[in-house]
Design a protein around this motif. Structure first.
Motif, short mmCIF file in Angstrom:
data_model
loop_
_atom_site.label_atom_id
_atom_site.label_comp_id
_atom_site.label_asym_id
_atom_site.label_seq_id
_atom_site.Cartn_x
_atom_site.Cartn_y
_atom_site.Cartn_z
N LEU A 59 -5.55 3.58 -7.00
CA LEU A 59 -6.30 4.07 -5.84
C LEU A 59 -6.43 2.98 -4.78
O LEU A 59 -6.30 3.24 -3.58
N SER A 60 -6.64 1.77 -5.21
CA SER A 60 -6.70 0.64 -4.28
C SER A 60 -5.39 0.50 -3.51
O SER A 60 -5.39 0.26 -2.30
N LEU A 61 -4.28 0.67 -4.20
CA LEU A 61 -2.97 0.61 -3.54
C LEU A 61 -2.77 1.78 -2.60
O LEU A 61 -2.17 1.62 -1.53
N LEU A 62 -3.26 2.95 -2.97
CA LEU A 62 -3.14 4.11 -2.09
C LEU A 62 -3.86 3.89 -0.77
O LEU A 62 -3.32 4.20 0.29
N VAL A 63 -5.08 3.35 -0.83
CA VAL A 63 -5.84 3.15 0.41
C VAL A 63 -5.51 1.83 1.09
O VAL A 63 -5.88 1.61 2.24
N HIS A 72 -17.74 7.13 -5.27
CA HIS A 72 -17.00 7.14 -4.01
C HIS A 72 -15.53 7.51 -4.15
O HIS A 72 -14.80 7.52 -3.16
N VAL A 73 -15.08 7.83 -5.34
CA VAL A 73 -13.67 8.16 -5.55
C VAL A 73 -13.22 9.34 -4.68
O VAL A 73 -12.17 9.27 -4.04
N PRO A 74 -13.99 10.45 -4.61
CA PRO A 74 -13.54 11.54 -3.72
C PRO A 74 -13.38 11.09 -2.26
O PRO A 74 -12.40 11.47 -1.60
N ALA A 75 -14.30 10.28 -1.77
CA ALA A 75 -14.20 9.80 -0.39
C ALA A 75 -12.99 8.88 -0.22
O ALA A 75 -12.31 8.91 0.81
N LEU A 76 -12.68 8.08 -1.24
CA LEU A 76 -11.52 7.19 -1.18
C LEU A 76 -10.22 8.01 -1.16
O LEU A 76 -9.28 7.68 -0.44
N LEU A 77 -10.18 9.08 -1.95
CA LEU A 77 -9.01 9.95 -1.93
C LEU A 77 -8.87 10.63 -0.57
O LEU A 77 -7.75 10.77 -0.05
N ASP A 78 -9.99 11.03 0.03
CA ASP A 78 -9.96 11.60 1.38
C ASP A 78 -9.45 10.57 2.38
O ASP A 78 -8.68 10.90 3.28
N ARG A 91 0.82 -1.21 0.00
CA ARG A 91 0.00 0.00 0.00
C ARG A 91 0.85 1.26 0.00
O ARG A 91 2.00 1.25 0.42
N GLY A 92 0.24 2.32 -0.48
CA GLY A 92 0.89 3.62 -0.42
C GLY A 92 1.28 4.17 -1.77
O GLY A 92 1.20 3.51 -2.80
N PRO A 93 1.74 5.41 -1.76
CA PRO A 93 2.02 6.11 -3.02
C PRO A 93 3.22 5.56 -3.79
O PRO A 93 3.24 5.64 -5.01
N VAL A 94 4.20 5.00 -3.12
CA VAL A 94 5.39 4.51 -3.82
C VAL A 94 5.00 3.37 -4.76
O VAL A 94 5.36 3.39 -5.95
N PHE A 95 4.28 2.40 -4.27
CA PHE A 95 3.90 1.28 -5.12
C PHE A 95 2.86 1.71 -6.16
O PHE A 95 2.90 1.26 -7.30
N ALA A 96 1.94 2.59 -5.78
CA ALA A 96 0.94 3.08 -6.74
C ALA A 96 1.62 3.79 -7.91
O ALA A 96 1.26 3.58 -9.07
N LEU A 97 2.63 4.61 -7.61
CA LEU A 97 3.35 5.30 -8.68
C LEU A 97 4.17 4.32 -9.52
O LEU A 97 4.28 4.48 -10.74
N GLU A 98 4.73 3.31 -8.89
CA GLU A 98 5.49 2.30 -9.64
C GLU A 98 4.55 1.52 -10.57
O GLU A 98 4.92 1.20 -11.71
N LEU A 99 3.35 1.23 -10.10
CA LEU A 99 2.35 0.58 -10.93
C LEU A 99 2.07 1.43 -12.16
O LEU A 99 2.10 0.93 -13.29
N ILE A 100 1.83 2.71 -11.97
CA ILE A 100 1.54 3.61 -13.09
C ILE A 100 2.76 3.69 -14.02
O ILE A 100 2.63 3.62 -15.25
N ARG A 101 3.95 3.81 -13.45
CA ARG A 101 5.17 3.94 -14.24
C ARG A 101 5.42 2.72 -15.13
O ARG A 101 5.83 2.85 -16.28
N GLN A 102 5.16 1.51 -14.60
CA GLN A 102 5.45 0.30 -15.37
C GLN A 102 4.29 -0.14 -16.26
O GLN A 102 4.52 -0.67 -17.35
N VAL A 103 3.07 0.03 -15.80
CA VAL A 103 1.93 -0.52 -16.54
C VAL A 103 1.46 0.41 -17.66
O VAL A 103 1.03 -0.06 -18.71
N THR A 104 1.57 1.72 -17.47
CA THR A 104 1.12 2.64 -18.51
C THR A 104 1.81 2.41 -19.86
O THR A 104 1.14 2.32 -20.89
N PRO A 105 3.15 2.27 -19.90
CA PRO A 105 3.78 1.99 -21.20
C PRO A 105 3.34 0.64 -21.80
O PRO A 105 3.24 0.51 -23.02
#
Length: 179
Positions: free
Chosen positions: A144-148, A160-166, A49-63
Protein backbone atom coordinates in the motif's frame (compact mmCIF):
# COMPACT_ATOMS: atom_id res chain seq x y z
CA UNK A 1 17.29 -21.68 18.72
CA UNK A 2 15.45 -19.65 16.04
CA UNK A 3 18.71 -18.76 14.29
CA UNK A 4 19.76 -22.42 14.27
CA UNK A 5 16.36 -23.35 12.89
CA UNK A 6 16.70 -20.83 10.04
CA UNK A 7 20.42 -21.24 9.31
CA UNK A 8 19.70 -24.09 6.90
CA UNK A 9 16.83 -22.27 5.17
CA UNK A 10 17.74 -21.35 1.61
CA UNK A 11 15.51 -19.23 -0.57
CA UNK A 12 16.59 -16.69 -3.22
CA UNK A 13 14.52 -13.96 -1.54
CA UNK A 14 15.75 -14.59 2.02
CA UNK A 15 19.11 -13.36 3.28
CA UNK A 16 21.34 -15.96 4.90
CA UNK A 17 21.46 -15.64 8.69
CA UNK A 18 24.69 -16.70 10.39
CA UNK A 19 24.15 -16.04 14.11
CA UNK A 20 23.02 -13.69 16.83
CA UNK A 21 25.84 -12.55 19.10
CA UNK A 22 25.82 -10.67 22.39
CA UNK A 23 27.71 -7.37 22.32
CA UNK A 24 30.25 -7.03 25.11
CA UNK A 25 29.92 -3.25 25.53
CA UNK A 26 26.24 -3.05 26.43
CA UNK A 27 25.03 -6.65 26.43
CA UNK A 28 22.83 -5.97 23.38
CA UNK A 29 22.38 -8.40 20.54
CA UNK A 30 23.87 -8.24 17.07
CA UNK A 31 22.51 -10.09 14.05
CA UNK A 32 25.22 -11.58 11.86
CA UNK A 33 24.08 -12.39 8.34
CA UNK A 34 25.43 -12.52 4.83
CA UNK A 35 25.42 -8.98 3.43
CA UNK A 36 22.77 -8.31 0.81
CA UNK A 37 23.92 -5.48 -1.42
CA UNK A 38 21.36 -3.14 -2.86
CA UNK A 39 18.96 -0.49 -1.66
CA UNK A 40 16.22 -0.90 0.89
CA UNK A 41 12.66 -0.50 -0.35
CA UNK A 42 12.23 2.29 2.24
CA UNK A 43 14.73 4.36 0.21
CA UNK A 44 12.83 3.77 -3.03
CA UNK A 45 9.18 4.27 -2.07
CA UNK A 46 8.73 7.52 -4.00
CA UNK A 47 10.70 6.38 -7.07
CA UNK A 48 9.21 2.88 -7.21
CA UNK A 49 5.64 3.92 -6.58
CA UNK A 50 2.67 2.39 -8.27
CA UNK A 51 1.00 -0.93 -8.92
CA UNK A 52 3.81 -2.52 -10.96
CA UNK A 53 6.35 -2.42 -8.14
CA UNK A 54 3.70 -3.21 -5.49
CA UNK A 55 2.72 -6.35 -7.42
CA UNK A 56 6.37 -7.31 -7.91
CA UNK A 57 6.88 -6.94 -4.16
CA UNK A 58 3.96 -9.29 -3.50
CA UNK A 59 5.11 -11.72 -6.21
CA UNK A 60 8.67 -12.02 -4.84
CA UNK A 61 8.20 -11.61 -1.10
CA UNK A 62 5.14 -13.81 -0.56
CA UNK A 63 6.96 -17.06 -1.49
CA UNK A 64 9.87 -16.04 0.76
CA UNK A 65 7.52 -15.53 3.69
CA UNK A 66 5.82 -18.85 2.93
CA UNK A 67 9.22 -20.62 2.94
CA UNK A 68 10.06 -18.96 6.22
CA UNK A 69 6.75 -19.99 7.77
CA UNK A 70 7.23 -23.59 6.56
CA UNK A 71 10.64 -23.74 8.26
CA UNK A 72 9.05 -24.71 11.56
CA UNK A 73 6.22 -24.37 14.02
CA UNK A 74 5.55 -20.73 14.87
CA UNK A 75 8.22 -19.35 12.53
CA UNK A 76 7.47 -16.05 10.81
CA UNK A 77 9.24 -12.78 10.08
CA UNK A 78 6.99 -10.67 12.30
CA UNK A 79 8.99 -7.48 11.84
CA UNK A 80 8.62 -7.00 8.09
CA UNK A 81 8.88 -3.42 6.92
CA UNK A 82 10.20 -1.53 3.91
CA UNK A 83 13.52 -1.27 5.77
CA UNK A 84 13.82 -5.05 5.81
CA UNK A 85 13.47 -5.67 2.08
CA UNK A 86 16.46 -5.02 -0.18
CA UNK A 87 16.29 -4.48 -3.93
CA UNK A 88 19.42 -5.99 -5.49
CA UNK A 89 21.11 -4.61 -8.61
CA UNK A 90 19.44 -7.40 -10.57
CA UNK A 91 16.00 -6.23 -9.36
CA UNK A 92 15.49 -9.17 -7.02
CA UNK A 93 13.83 -8.45 -3.68
CA UNK A 94 15.50 -10.02 -0.63
CA UNK A 95 13.99 -10.13 2.85
CA UNK A 96 16.62 -9.44 5.49
CA UNK A 97 16.78 -9.60 9.27
CA UNK A 98 14.07 -12.27 9.41
CA UNK A 99 15.01 -13.46 12.90
CA UNK A 100 14.36 -10.05 14.48
CA UNK A 101 10.64 -10.61 14.93
CA UNK A 102 11.27 -13.46 17.35
CA UNK A 103 13.66 -11.29 19.38
CA UNK A 104 11.29 -8.31 19.38
CA UNK A 105 8.32 -10.50 20.36
CA UNK A 106 10.26 -11.80 23.37
CA UNK A 107 10.48 -8.20 24.67
CA UNK A 108 6.65 -8.21 25.02
CA UNK A 109 6.34 -4.57 23.96
CA UNK A 110 2.88 -2.98 23.83
CA UNK A 111 1.35 -2.34 20.38
CA UNK A 112 2.01 1.42 20.54
CA UNK A 113 5.73 0.89 21.19
CA UNK A 114 5.89 -1.49 18.21
CA UNK A 115 4.20 1.16 16.05
CA UNK A 116 6.84 3.63 17.26
CA UNK A 117 9.43 1.15 15.94
CA UNK A 118 7.70 1.29 12.53
CA UNK A 119 5.93 -2.07 12.80
CA UNK A 120 2.35 -2.58 11.67
CA UNK A 121 0.59 -5.10 13.87
CA UNK A 122 -2.85 -6.71 13.62
CA UNK A 123 -5.56 -4.55 15.16
CA UNK A 124 -6.56 -5.51 18.69
CA UNK A 125 -3.63 -7.85 19.21
CA UNK A 126 -2.53 -7.44 22.79
CA UNK A 127 -0.44 -9.38 23.58
CA UNK A 128 1.09 -8.95 20.16
CA UNK A 129 1.64 -12.13 18.15
CA UNK A 130 4.41 -12.29 15.58
CA UNK A 131 2.93 -14.87 13.23
CA UNK A 132 1.98 -15.51 9.61
CA UNK A 133 -1.05 -13.20 9.91
CA UNK A 134 1.26 -10.42 11.03
CA UNK A 135 3.57 -11.10 8.07
CA UNK A 136 0.69 -10.76 5.59
CA UNK A 137 -0.59 -7.53 7.18
CA UNK A 138 2.90 -6.07 7.08
CA UNK A 139 3.43 -7.13 3.46
CA UNK A 140 0.10 -5.58 2.45
CA UNK A 141 0.97 -2.36 4.26
CA UNK A 142 4.31 -2.12 2.43
CA UNK A 143 2.52 -2.73 -0.89
CA UNK A 144 0.00 0.00 0.00
CA UNK A 145 2.89 2.34 0.74
CA UNK A 146 4.26 1.66 -2.74
CA UNK A 147 0.84 2.23 -4.29
CA UNK A 148 0.51 5.70 -2.74
CA UNK A 149 4.22 6.46 -3.20
CA UNK A 150 5.11 7.48 0.33
CA UNK A 151 6.08 6.04 3.65
CA UNK A 152 3.05 5.25 5.73
CA UNK A 153 2.83 5.58 9.48
CA UNK A 154 1.89 2.32 11.24
CA UNK A 155 -0.70 4.37 13.15
CA UNK A 156 -2.60 4.62 9.85
CA UNK A 157 -3.45 0.91 10.07
CA UNK A 158 -6.22 -0.21 10.01
CA UNK A 159 -8.47 2.86 10.30
CA UNK A 160 -6.99 4.85 7.41
CA UNK A 161 -6.56 2.01 4.90
CA UNK A 162 -9.78 2.85 2.97
CA UNK A 163 -8.69 6.50 2.67
CA UNK A 164 -5.22 5.40 1.52
CA UNK A 165 -6.77 3.18 -1.16
CA UNK A 166 -8.92 6.14 -2.24
CA UNK A 167 -5.74 8.26 -2.38
CA UNK A 168 -4.15 5.70 -4.72
CA UNK A 169 -7.27 5.46 -6.88
CA UNK A 170 -7.45 9.25 -7.30
CA UNK A 171 -3.76 9.54 -8.17
CA UNK A 172 -4.07 6.64 -10.66
CA UNK A 173 -7.10 8.33 -12.29
CA UNK A 174 -5.21 11.61 -12.54
CA UNK A 175 -2.26 9.76 -14.08
CA UNK A 176 -4.48 8.14 -16.69
CA UNK A 177 -6.11 11.48 -17.50
CA UNK A 178 -2.68 12.96 -18.33
CA UNK A 179 -1.69 10.13 -20.66
Amino acid sequence: LRVEQLAQLQHPSLAVVRSVERLEADGGLSLVSKHTSGRRVSELVQKARGPVFALELIRQVTPALAALQLAGEGVSHGALSAERIVVTREGRLVVVEHVLGFAIESLELPPQRLADLGLVMPAGSDPVRFDSRTDMIQLGFIALSLLVGRRLDPAEYPEHVPALLDEFTKSAEIGRAHV
